[in-house]
Scaffold this motif. Sequence first.
Motif, PDB file in Angstrom:
ATOM      1  N   ALA A   1       0.839  -1.194   0.000  1.00 18.07           N
ATOM      2  CA  ALA A   1       0.000   0.000   0.000  1.00 18.07           C
ATOM      3  C   ALA A   1       0.876   1.247   0.000  1.00 18.07           C
ATOM      4  CB  ALA A   1      -0.906   0.015   1.234  1.00 18.07           C
ATOM      5  N   PRO A   2       0.819   2.072  -1.059  1.00 16.12           N
ATOM      6  CA  PRO A   2       1.535   3.359  -1.019  1.00 16.12           C
ATOM      7  C   PRO A   2       0.900   4.259   0.031  1.00 16.12           C
ATOM      8  CG  PRO A   2       0.166   3.204  -2.983  1.00 16.12           C
ATOM      9  CD  PRO A   2       0.094   1.873  -2.317  1.00 16.12           C
ATOM     10  N   PHE A   3       1.724   5.092   0.678  1.00 15.48           N
ATOM     11  CA  PHE A   3       1.207   5.939   1.748  1.00 15.48           C
ATOM     12  C   PHE A   3       1.996   7.231   1.827  1.00 15.48           C
ATOM     13  CE2 PHE A   3       4.747   3.844   3.777  1.00 15.48           C
ATOM     14  CZ  PHE A   3       5.252   4.776   4.672  1.00 15.48           C
ATOM     15  N   ARG A   4       1.467   8.163   2.598  1.00 13.42           N
ATOM     16  CA  ARG A   4       2.171   9.375   2.980  1.00 13.42           C
ATOM     17  C   ARG A   4       1.856   9.640   4.441  1.00 13.42           C
ATOM     18  NH1 ARG A   4       1.246  14.502   0.481  1.00 13.42           N
ATOM     19  NH2 ARG A   4       1.430  15.356   2.568  1.00 13.42           N
ATOM     20  N   LEU A   5       2.614  10.548   5.054  1.00  9.17           N
ATOM     21  CA  LEU A   5       2.419  10.891   6.459  1.00  9.17           C
ATOM     22  C   LEU A   5       1.537  12.125   6.569  1.00  9.17           C
ATOM     23  CD1 LEU A   5       6.047  10.392   7.820  1.00  9.17           C
ATOM     24  CD2 LEU A   5       4.136   8.791   7.947  1.00  9.17           C
ATOM     25  N   GLY A   6       0.524  12.062   7.431  1.00  9.60           N
ATOM     26  CA  GLY A   6      -0.351  13.190   7.662  1.00  9.60           C
ATOM     27  C   GLY A   6       0.243  14.180   8.649  1.00  9.60           C
ATOM     28  N   GLU A   7      -0.495  15.257   8.913  1.00 12.38           N
ATOM     29  CA  GLU A   7      -0.006  16.304   9.811  1.00 12.38           C
ATOM     30  C   GLU A   7       0.219  15.786  11.228  1.00 12.38           C
ATOM     31  OE1 GLU A   7      -2.161  19.930   9.861  1.00 12.38           O
ATOM     32  OE2 GLU A   7      -2.004  20.261   7.703  1.00 12.38           O
ATOM     33  N   ASP A   8      -0.533  14.769  11.635  1.00 12.67           N
ATOM     34  CA  ASP A   8      -0.394  14.229  12.989  1.00 12.67           C
ATOM     35  C   ASP A   8       0.528  13.015  13.031  1.00 12.67           C
ATOM     36  OD1 ASP A   8      -1.960  12.470  11.634  1.00 12.67           O
ATOM     37  OD2 ASP A   8      -3.563  12.363  13.127  1.00 12.67           O
ATOM     38  N   GLY A   9       1.159  12.685  11.892  1.00 11.37           N
ATOM     39  CA  GLY A   9       2.068  11.548  11.857  1.00 11.37           C
ATOM     40  C   GLY A   9       1.418  10.242  11.466  1.00 11.37           C
TER      41      GLY A   9
END
Length: 246
Positions: free
Chosen positions: A59-67
């Motif tokens: 699963a490709p992902f990124r980090l949100g503002e809260d981690g």
Amino acid sequence: MRTLLTLSLLANLAFAQGVFLTLSPARMELSAWPGEAFSFGVTLKNEGPREEAIAVRLAPFRLGEDGSLEEVPLSGGLCPELRVIPSAFLLPPGGALEVRVEGRAPMGEGTLACLVVFGAGVRPLERGGVRLQVRPEIGLALYVTLRGKEKPALRATVGGEGPALPVVLENPGNVLQRLSGQARVFTPEGQEVALLALEELPVWPGGVRRVLLEPLTPLPPGEYRVILLLEGPYGRYASEGRWRVP
């Protein structure tokens, strides 16, 4: 966009649902030239009392503002370049297996990421009188930074109002910034009254992180001068601001 739990919560969820899976390591960060092959092993262990049927998904992902980890649509990037061997297997009680992750760094630039998710079998879970079918999962976060076109950058803002110190970190570059450091707090007369630690905070390329740093002992009401000192894989950064404690 589907939001995933953080890796620690994924692990806790697995334990709460009677699946005692552990993964080592839980994070891997690599640096590679575009087209360069890589391979490494991760160990999955079943510390529970029953055999678990494990299936792997990417699963490709990124980090949100809260981690938190936010899953994004699969379209190019790192995940299609990965192969997990084996991708499905049975793990007996007390058993462990080293799984190989093989891949090739894609063309492009910056930091790419893929979550290698190990899922156990579907099982019932009752919450608030409602019976659900759930699949507990635990994941390895893989980051690959492509060499040759790194563009590190960081904007840090410190200060504001409240009992905790607001810090905003913006990453306008194309590589992951994993930062640690400290905020030094001074009175208007120049006396240092607090030292607040910031420990290993990842900031995604093009992303923002917002954190509140709380002093161990609440500061008296007043206005303070703050110097934020950060260090990451691409250098050191500093910012200055004002903090009003009501």
